[in-house]
Design a protein around this motif. Sequence first.
Motif, PDB file in Angstrom:
ATOM      1  N   LEU A  69     -14.557 -34.961 -13.890  1.00  0.00           N
ATOM      2  CA  LEU A  69     -16.028 -34.981 -13.864  1.00  0.00           C
ATOM      3  C   LEU A  69     -16.750 -36.319 -14.698  1.00  0.00           C
ATOM      4  O   LEU A  69     -17.518 -36.712 -13.913  1.00  0.00           O
ATOM      5  N   GLU A  73     -18.778 -38.861 -12.220  1.00  0.00           N
ATOM      6  CA  GLU A  73     -20.099 -39.088 -12.662  1.00  0.00           C
ATOM      7  C   GLU A  73     -20.415 -40.509 -13.052  1.00  0.00           C
ATOM      8  O   GLU A  73     -21.352 -41.182 -12.805  1.00  0.00           O
ATOM      9  N   ILE A 192     -14.888 -32.205  -7.196  1.00  0.00           N
ATOM     10  CA  ILE A 192     -16.204 -32.285  -7.820  1.00  0.00           C
ATOM     11  C   ILE A 192     -17.153 -33.171  -6.823  1.00  0.00           C
ATOM     12  O   ILE A 192     -18.211 -33.024  -6.517  1.00  0.00           O
TER      13      ILE A 192
END
Length: 223
Positions: A69, A73, A192
């Motif tokens: 994650l 990001e 993700i």
Amino acid sequence: MLSLCICGTAITSQYLAERYKVNTPMLQSFINYCLLFLIYTVMLAFQSGSDNLLYILKKKWWKYILLGLADVEANYLIVRAYQYTTLTSVQLLDCFGIPVLMALSWFILYARYRVIHFIAVAVCLLGVGTMVGADILAGREDNSGSDVLIGDVLVLLGASLYAVSNVCEEYIVKKLSRQEFLGMVGLFGTIISGIQLLIVEYKDLASIHWDWKIGMYIHNNSC
């Protein structure tokens, strides 16, 4: 060589955003993670013992979800920033990751630094503050101050997440293996970024007028 590759990625990302209005940072990251998945995650699947993919998932799945994650990001925020601010600002503000990385390394990796390192960090932070101030002032002149500030904030957030990812990478590569890091980042990064791609960039993908030039620039970013 790495610096040249990063520079090339930055230039093509900025060019895609400005020239072709292609604002799909997650697509660019998704391709990278898919390549890691196809190579390193598949390799882990054929390993035995503690290096096997299923064994790693049973023991450390939640840790790699958080790592994936942070990495996804970080990539997303940095590339998204090109929509709002300049290439120069992104590249200079990206150095904010250095003091964040040093702080994390101090507490997690027990790294120790000399006085000259702290002086360098102070200079780095001073430069970051100066760059943000210059962007705001420049933005006021052409009525784009708020957009520029958004871009700068995105870069700072992305650089901080990059620092988290890099510290975790160093720990895993030194304590475990490079193959495990790349394989697990490839697995969870693909999942993700794929989900986020469908949710966030579905309309942007549909609006792209695809041609060989756009495909070539996206391919260059993925390499």
